[in-house]
Design a protein around this motif. Structure first.
Motif, PDB file in Angstrom:
ATOM      1  N   ALA A 142       0.820  -1.239  -0.136  1.00  0.00           N
ATOM      2  CA  ALA A 142       0.060   0.090   0.044  1.00  0.00           C
ATOM      3  C   ALA A 142       0.809   1.228  -0.059  1.00  0.00           C
ATOM      4  CB  ALA A 142      -0.964  -0.047   1.293  1.00  0.00           C
ATOM      5  N   ALA A 143       2.181   1.193   0.100  1.00  0.00           N
ATOM      6  CA  ALA A 143       2.972   2.222  -0.013  1.00  0.00           C
ATOM      7  C   ALA A 143       3.295   3.324  -1.004  1.00  0.00           C
ATOM      8  CB  ALA A 143       4.407   1.819   0.496  1.00  0.00           C
ATOM      9  N   ARG A 144       2.903   4.323  -1.070  1.00  0.00           N
ATOM     10  CA  ARG A 144       3.113   5.337  -1.904  1.00  0.00           C
ATOM     11  C   ARG A 144       4.501   5.960  -1.761  1.00  0.00           C
ATOM     12  NH1 ARG A 144      -0.446   8.102  -5.462  1.00  0.00           N
ATOM     13  NH2 ARG A 144       0.170   9.850  -6.308  1.00  0.00           N
ATOM     14  N   ALA A 145       4.958   6.145  -0.518  1.00  0.00           N
ATOM     15  CA  ALA A 145       6.142   6.572  -0.387  1.00  0.00           C
ATOM     16  C   ALA A 145       6.577   5.703   1.299  1.00  0.00           C
ATOM     17  CB  ALA A 145       6.061   7.832  -0.190  1.00  0.00           C
ATOM     18  N   ILE A 146       7.972   5.751   1.231  1.00  0.00           N
ATOM     19  CA  ILE A 146       8.426   4.966   2.483  1.00  0.00           C
ATOM     20  C   ILE A 146       9.545   6.103   2.706  1.00  0.00           C
ATOM     21  CG2 ILE A 146       9.905   2.965   3.570  1.00  0.00           C
ATOM     22  CD1 ILE A 146       8.827   1.583   1.257  1.00  0.00           C
ATOM     23  N   ALA A 181       8.103   6.423  -3.633  1.00  0.00           N
ATOM     24  CA  ALA A 181       9.282   7.173  -3.385  1.00  0.00           C
ATOM     25  C   ALA A 181       9.869   6.589  -2.177  1.00  0.00           C
ATOM     26  CB  ALA A 181       8.753   8.709  -3.091  1.00  0.00           C
ATOM     27  N   ILE A 182      11.202   6.723  -2.176  1.00  0.00           N
ATOM     28  CA  ILE A 182      11.978   6.565  -0.771  1.00  0.00           C
ATOM     29  C   ILE A 182      12.730   7.779  -0.426  1.00  0.00           C
ATOM     30  CG2 ILE A 182      13.525   4.795   0.393  1.00  0.00           C
ATOM     31  CD1 ILE A 182      12.804   2.961  -1.524  1.00  0.00           C
ATOM     32  N   LEU A 183      12.208   8.020   0.772  1.00  0.00           N
ATOM     33  CA  LEU A 183      12.722   9.444   1.271  1.00  0.00           C
ATOM     34  C   LEU A 183      13.515   8.973   2.692  1.00  0.00           C
ATOM     35  CD1 LEU A 183       9.738  11.677   1.323  1.00  0.00           C
ATOM     36  CD2 LEU A 183      11.394  11.345  -0.499  1.00  0.00           C
ATOM     37  N   VAL A 184      14.903   9.135   2.543  1.00  0.00           N
ATOM     38  CA  VAL A 184      15.896   8.801   3.788  1.00  0.00           C
ATOM     39  C   VAL A 184      15.913  10.229   4.435  1.00  0.00           C
ATOM     40  CG1 VAL A 184      18.211   7.939   4.546  1.00  0.00           C
ATOM     41  CG2 VAL A 184      17.185   6.971   2.276  1.00  0.00           C
ATOM     42  N   ALA A 185      15.246  10.068   5.775  1.00  0.00           N
ATOM     43  CA  ALA A 185      15.035  11.235   6.540  1.00  0.00           C
ATOM     44  C   ALA A 185      16.339  11.053   7.630  1.00  0.00           C
ATOM     45  CB  ALA A 185      13.864  11.594   7.230  1.00  0.00           C
ATOM     46  N   CYS A 186      17.326  12.101   7.373  1.00  0.00           N
ATOM     47  CA  CYS A 186      18.599  12.031   8.198  1.00  0.00           C
ATOM     48  C   CYS A 186      17.944  12.870   9.407  1.00  0.00           C
ATOM     49  CB  CYS A 186      19.698  12.374   7.792  1.00  0.00           C
ATOM     50  SG  CYS A 186      20.052  11.545   6.006  1.00  0.00           S
ATOM     51  N   ASN A 187      17.512  12.294  10.545  1.00  0.00           N
ATOM     52  CA  ASN A 187      16.837  12.826  11.832  1.00  0.00           C
ATOM     53  C   ASN A 187      17.955  13.483  12.803  1.00  0.00           C
ATOM     54  OD1 ASN A 187      14.690  13.836  13.278  1.00  0.00           O
ATOM     55  ND2 ASN A 187      14.353  11.879  14.151  1.00  0.00           N
TER      56      ASN A 187
END
Length: 277
Positions: A142-146, A181-187
């Motif tokens: 179901a993922a549109r973005a991860i 879309a794969i967004l790597v969020a560098c938190n």
């Protein structure tokens, strides 16, 4: 006698006209039956097969198109203590919330900050390594973005674990086929020792390049399973994220923010990327 014969003919004609009025398609059906009986059986079978192919194709297209429309989930994934749950709260309400390690998923509607006011289902998945596989399996279709959340402050210590989890995502055949879309969020960029998004990307590329060799056995996994059969990158070349069939974007953020609990989060870059979905 003549009058009786004429009357009989008129009666029969009236009966025929009444039958035609009751079933106006009867002459056409009778003509069609006669034509079908005169046709070659092989031609009839070919016609039936052709019609069946058309029906099956229409059903398949309807299923395929509808399956694309249901991918409206944005998954928050990452290792334990990476800040996923706080980021989940900040994206939804903007408020700071004290969190603890999640043992189940949490979900809520998220309205993107764009002109369309697009609404996605934001889902926070548990980060514990014993829980990740089952929840990823449950929601990946179901993922549109991860959104892959990384703790930038201790990334150097966790680089191997981060790379292994990311490898699982990038080699999954369902994810690769759907192309979220794969967004790597560098938190946690508010912490002084936090690594930049560029440095994290470079180190992950090196680590994933090594994992391709050590995990070659994973290439024989069943289609659609966690850590599936997709080869990572291009054979014969050092791995780079640009080689992937899915888009991978690295960005910096801070769910806590530079002013602590009372201040706002620094998540504008992430919100902008989610607005483009």
């Amino acid at each position: 006698m003549g009058s009786d014969s004429t009357g009989g003919n008129m009666g029969e004609k009236a009966d025929v006209e009444m039958e035609m009025a009751d079933n106006p398609f009867e002459p056409y059906m009778e003509s069609l039956r006669q034509q079908l009986e005169e046709q070659d059986p092989v031609l009839l079978i070919a016609l039936i097969v052709a019609l069946a192919v058309v029906v099956i194709t229409c059903v398949f297209l309807k299923y395929f198109l509808s399956s694309k429309t249901v991918r409206s989930a944005v998954l928050l994934v990452g290792l334990c203590e990476s800040g996923k749950t706080l980021l989940f709260s900040r994206l939804l309400s903007g408020n700071f919330k004290r969190t603890q390690t999640s043992i189940t998923d949490s979900s809520a509607p998220y309205k993107a900050k764009n002109d369309r006011a697009s609404t996605w289902t934001l889902i926070d998945l548990p980060g514990h390594d014993s829980l990740r596989p089952q929840y990823l399996e449950k929601f990946k279709s179901a993922a549109r973005a991860i959104v892959f959340v990384v703790d930038s402050a201790i990334f150097q210590k966790e680089v191997r674990d981060v790379a292994e989890f990311l490898y699982v995502l990038l080699t999954d055949s369902v994810i690769s086929r759907n192309g979220p879309a794969i967004l790597v969020a560098c938190n946690k960029q508010d912490i002084t020792m936090a690594k930049s998004a560029k440095l994290i990307q470079q180190q992950l590329e090196k680590e994933l390049n090594t994992l391709r060799v050590t995990r070659s056995a994973a290439l024989s996994a069943q289609d659609g399973s966690i850590g599936g059969s997709m080869y990572l990158g291009k054979k014969g070349k050092d791995f780079e994220f640009s080689q992937l069939p899915v888009k991978v974007e690295f960005l910096e953020c801070s769910a806590r923010g530079t002013k602590g609990e009372e201040g706002e989060a620094d998540i504008q870059n992430l919100e902008k990327s989610l607005a483009k979905l």
